[in-house]
Design a protein around this motif. Structure first.
Motif, PDB file in Angstrom:
ATOM      1  N   ASP A   1       0.815  -1.213   0.000  1.00 46.67           N
ATOM      2  CA  ASP A   1       0.000   0.000   0.000  1.00 46.67           C
ATOM      3  C   ASP A   1       0.850   1.264   0.000  1.00 46.67           C
TER       4      ASP A   1
ATOM      5  N   ASN B   1      -4.342   2.293  -2.947  1.00 41.94           N
ATOM      6  CA  ASN B   1      -5.586   1.845  -2.324  1.00 41.94           C
ATOM      7  C   ASN B   1      -6.256   0.854  -3.266  1.00 41.94           C
ATOM      8  N   LYS B   2      -6.060  -0.415  -2.992  1.00 44.14           N
ATOM      9  CA  LYS B   2      -6.547  -1.458  -3.889  1.00 44.14           C
ATOM     10  C   LYS B   2      -8.078  -1.497  -3.927  1.00 44.14           C
TER      11      LYS B   2
END
Lengths: 115, 113
Positions: free
Chosen positions: B55, B67-68
């Motif tokens: 991240d 921010n997946k």
């Protein structure tokens, strides 16, 4: 560090003529790419090449385009015949393997002007 | 359909400030995101990259925040210098692929002394 070299830096030709753009990739790299960029805008993928073959090409890679790397020499992009819309900067890139190792390194580009 | 979007299109900050460049993507299978820096008349140079398992990635004054869940990432340039003035491209790909990078349209960054 290692560099991708492109020759020439600028090419001016008349519409309909043939042009060959040359790329000298990093010596131990196995994957080669051509990208097209117009006026400093978004880079657009044309084609990638591995082990003497085209792996993937985009719809921008018209029938007039071809690539080859004869006997480990220059990796070339040939356009025959050229059209006005082919005017752009063409970037060559190479990478040692999949992106697991390293993202592609890019050359300085060849500015192609079709008159 | 643009799979990688960047904002703003251009950004001006004062020397010493932090510049924040944004990038978002659509394909949730992308897992590798390099950022390239391009000066006028030159080829793009790899600046910093991140894998989707992380991240945050830091390299000197350059930091990527990822921010997946929201499919967004940002490049922060702290203590901006006039020499940082360039166009920054966010790109995306599949890390185990040797195929094409999908590029954003770039953010032109100007650092005022």
């Amino acid at each position: 560090g290692p560099k991708v070299l492109q020759i020439p830096s600028h090419q001016i030709i008349d519409m309909g003529q043939m042009v060959t753009l040359n790329c000298d990739p990093v010596s131990n790299h196995l994957y080669f790419y051509w990208y097209k960029q117009i006026l400093g805008q978004q880079m657009e993928f044309l084609v990638n090449f591995y082990n003497g073959k085209v792996m993937e090409k985009s719809k921008l890679f018209k029938d007039q385009f071809s690539v080859e790397r004869p006997d480990g020499s220059y990796f070339t992009l040939k356009i025959q015949p050229t059209a006005l819309e082919d005017s752009a900067v063409y970037f060559c890139a190479s990478s040692p393997g999949t992106f697991n190792n390293q993202a592609p390194l890019f050359g300085e580009g060849t500015r192609l002007s079709v008159l | 359909q643009q799979q990688v979007r960047q904002s703003p299109q251009s950004l001006t900050v004062w020397e010493g400030e932090t510049a924040i460049l944004n990038c978002s993507y659509e394909d949730s299978t992308f897992n590798y995101f390099p950022w390239y820096q391009q000066f006028p008349g030159e080829g793009p140079a790899l600046l910093i990259s991140i894998r989707s398992v992380s991240d945050k990635k830091e390299d000197g004054r350059f930091t990527i925040f990822f921010n997946k869940r929201e499919k967004k990432l940002s490049l922060h340039i702290t203590d901006s210098q006039p020499g940082d003035s360039a166009t920054y491209f966010c790109a995306a790909s599949f890390m185990d692929s040797n195929y094409q990078l999908i590029w954003g349209s770039g953010t032109k960054l100007i650092i005022k002394p």
